[in-house]
Design a protein around this motif. Structure first.
Motif, PDB file in Angstrom:
ATOM      1  N   ALA A  23       0.386  25.818 -44.597  1.00  0.00           N
ATOM      2  CA  ALA A  23      -0.851  26.439 -45.089  1.00  0.00           C
ATOM      3  C   ALA A  23      -2.082  25.751 -44.505  1.00  0.00           C
ATOM      4  O   ALA A  23      -3.060  26.422 -44.137  1.00  0.00           O
ATOM      5  N   LEU A  24      -2.059  24.428 -44.422  1.00  0.00           N
ATOM      6  CA  LEU A  24      -3.181  23.699 -43.848  1.00  0.00           C
ATOM      7  C   LEU A  24      -3.375  24.077 -42.385  1.00  0.00           C
ATOM      8  O   LEU A  24      -4.498  24.335 -41.950  1.00  0.00           O
ATOM      9  N   CYS A  25      -2.303  24.124 -41.641  1.00  0.00           N
ATOM     10  CA  CYS A  25      -2.397  24.491 -40.223  1.00  0.00           C
ATOM     11  C   CYS A  25      -2.936  25.909 -40.070  1.00  0.00           C
ATOM     12  O   CYS A  25      -3.785  26.164 -39.203  1.00  0.00           O
ATOM     13  N   LYS A  26      -2.493  26.814 -40.905  1.00  0.00           N
ATOM     14  CA  LYS A  26      -2.984  28.191 -40.843  1.00  0.00           C
ATOM     15  C   LYS A  26      -4.468  28.244 -41.177  1.00  0.00           C
ATOM     16  O   LYS A  26      -5.247  28.884 -40.486  1.00  0.00           O
ATOM     17  N   ALA A  27      -4.878  27.553 -42.233  1.00  0.00           N
ATOM     18  CA  ALA A  27      -6.284  27.551 -42.650  1.00  0.00           C
ATOM     19  C   ALA A  27      -7.195  26.925 -41.605  1.00  0.00           C
ATOM     20  O   ALA A  27      -8.350  27.336 -41.451  1.00  0.00           O
ATOM     21  N   ARG A  28      -6.695  25.937 -40.886  1.00  0.00           N
ATOM     22  CA  ARG A  28      -7.496  25.246 -39.868  1.00  0.00           C
ATOM     23  C   ARG A  28      -7.284  25.809 -38.472  1.00  0.00           C
ATOM     24  O   ARG A  28      -7.778  25.274 -37.489  1.00  0.00           O
ATOM     25  N   PRO A  74      11.619  10.900 -37.952  1.00  0.00           N
ATOM     26  CA  PRO A  74      12.099  12.182 -38.485  1.00  0.00           C
ATOM     27  C   PRO A  74      11.198  12.661 -39.622  1.00  0.00           C
ATOM     28  O   PRO A  74      10.623  11.858 -40.358  1.00  0.00           O
ATOM     29  N   ASP A  75      11.062  13.963 -39.748  1.00  0.00           N
ATOM     30  CA  ASP A  75      10.261  14.588 -40.817  1.00  0.00           C
ATOM     31  C   ASP A  75       8.805  14.148 -40.799  1.00  0.00           C
ATOM     32  O   ASP A  75       8.169  14.045 -41.851  1.00  0.00           O
ATOM     33  N   ALA A  76       8.275  13.880 -39.626  1.00  0.00           N
ATOM     34  CA  ALA A  76       6.882  13.457 -39.488  1.00  0.00           C
ATOM     35  C   ALA A  76       6.058  14.600 -38.904  1.00  0.00           C
ATOM     36  O   ALA A  76       6.599  15.550 -38.343  1.00  0.00           O
ATOM     37  N   ALA A  77       4.740  14.499 -39.067  1.00  0.00           N
ATOM     38  CA  ALA A  77       3.815  15.462 -38.469  1.00  0.00           C
ATOM     39  C   ALA A  77       2.937  14.705 -37.479  1.00  0.00           C
ATOM     40  O   ALA A  77       2.456  13.610 -37.772  1.00  0.00           O
ATOM     41  N   VAL A 137       0.083  16.566 -46.291  1.00  0.00           N
ATOM     42  CA  VAL A 137      -1.168  17.104 -45.771  1.00  0.00           C
ATOM     43  C   VAL A 137      -2.359  16.170 -45.971  1.00  0.00           C
ATOM     44  O   VAL A 137      -3.355  16.302 -45.274  1.00  0.00           O
ATOM     45  N   GLY A 138      -2.285  15.224 -46.882  1.00  0.00           N
ATOM     46  CA  GLY A 138      -3.430  14.379 -47.200  1.00  0.00           C
ATOM     47  C   GLY A 138      -4.019  13.646 -46.010  1.00  0.00           C
ATOM     48  O   GLY A 138      -5.222  13.719 -45.753  1.00  0.00           O
ATOM     49  N   THR A 139      -3.199  12.937 -45.277  1.00  0.00           N
ATOM     50  CA  THR A 139      -3.683  12.167 -44.127  1.00  0.00           C
ATOM     51  C   THR A 139      -4.201  13.085 -43.034  1.00  0.00           C
ATOM     52  O   THR A 139      -5.257  12.842 -42.446  1.00  0.00           O
ATOM     53  N   LEU A 140      -3.468  14.153 -42.762  1.00  0.00           N
ATOM     54  CA  LEU A 140      -3.899  15.094 -41.731  1.00  0.00           C
ATOM     55  C   LEU A 140      -5.213  15.769 -42.119  1.00  0.00           C
ATOM     56  O   LEU A 140      -6.125  15.884 -41.303  1.00  0.00           O
ATOM     57  N   GLU A 141      -5.329  16.171 -43.367  1.00  0.00           N
ATOM     58  CA  GLU A 141      -6.568  16.806 -43.834  1.00  0.00           C
ATOM     59  C   GLU A 141      -7.745  15.840 -43.749  1.00  0.00           C
ATOM     60  O   GLU A 141      -8.842  16.208 -43.324  1.00  0.00           O
ATOM     61  N   GLN A 142      -7.525  14.585 -44.105  1.00  0.00           N
ATOM     62  CA  GLN A 142      -8.575  13.574 -44.009  1.00  0.00           C
ATOM     63  C   GLN A 142      -9.002  13.380 -42.555  1.00  0.00           C
ATOM     64  O   GLN A 142     -10.192  13.267 -42.253  1.00  0.00           O
ATOM     65  N   TYR A 143      -8.056  13.353 -41.641  1.00  0.00           N
ATOM     66  CA  TYR A 143      -8.360  13.222 -40.214  1.00  0.00           C
ATOM     67  C   TYR A 143      -9.215  14.398 -39.757  1.00  0.00           C
ATOM     68  O   TYR A 143     -10.226  14.218 -39.078  1.00  0.00           O
ATOM     69  N   LEU A 144      -8.797  15.600 -40.106  1.00  0.00           N
ATOM     70  CA  LEU A 144      -9.543  16.791 -39.705  1.00  0.00           C
ATOM     71  C   LEU A 144     -10.957  16.785 -40.277  1.00  0.00           C
ATOM     72  O   LEU A 144     -11.919  17.136 -39.588  1.00  0.00           O
ATOM     73  N   ASP A 145     -11.095  16.376 -41.530  1.00  0.00           N
ATOM     74  CA  ASP A 145     -12.421  16.315 -42.155  1.00  0.00           C
ATOM     75  C   ASP A 145     -13.293  15.231 -41.525  1.00  0.00           C
ATOM     76  O   ASP A 145     -14.487  15.424 -41.328  1.00  0.00           O
ATOM     77  N   THR A 146     -12.699  14.094 -41.196  1.00  0.00           N
ATOM     78  CA  THR A 146     -13.448  12.999 -40.576  1.00  0.00           C
ATOM     79  C   THR A 146     -14.020  13.417 -39.237  1.00  0.00           C
ATOM     80  O   THR A 146     -15.158  13.092 -38.901  1.00  0.00           O
ATOM     81  N   TRP A 147     -13.238  14.170 -38.485  1.00  0.00           N
ATOM     82  CA  TRP A 147     -13.671  14.608 -37.162  1.00  0.00           C
ATOM     83  C   TRP A 147     -14.301  16.001 -37.196  1.00  0.00           C
ATOM     84  O   TRP A 147     -14.488  16.626 -36.168  1.00  0.00           O
TER      85      TRP A 147
END
Length: 71
Positions: free
Chosen positions: A7-12, A32-35, A53-63
């Motif tokens: 869902a995060l990937c689709k939204a972004r 294994p099982d990493a993004a 999604v927390g870390t990835l979302e934070q990265y996207l928001d930071t940048w």
């Protein structure tokens, strides 16, 4: 792959590719099982071992990478 990550990937508007695990990936240092978010220049921008999604979302928001609008 978690539904929240999809869902995060689709939204972004991020392409999401899911690969089956192999020992060659382990030998290359992947978990294994990493993004992994791969930047346009080919470097890893973000790596999340639990594929949450927390870390990835934070990265996207930071940048300041926001969802596309008006398509």
């Amino acid at each position: 792959m978690s539904p929240a990550l999809a869902a995060l990937c689709k939204a972004r508007a991020l392409a999401l590719h899911v690969f089956g695990w192999s020992e060659a990936m382990s030998a290359a240092g992947l978990a294994p099982d990493a993004a992994y978010l791969i930047r346009p220049d080919g470097y890893v921008g973000c790596a999340e071992a639990g594929a949450t999604v927390g870390t990835l979302e934070q990265y996207l928001d930071t940048w300041v990478l926001r969802p596309r609008t008006g398509d």
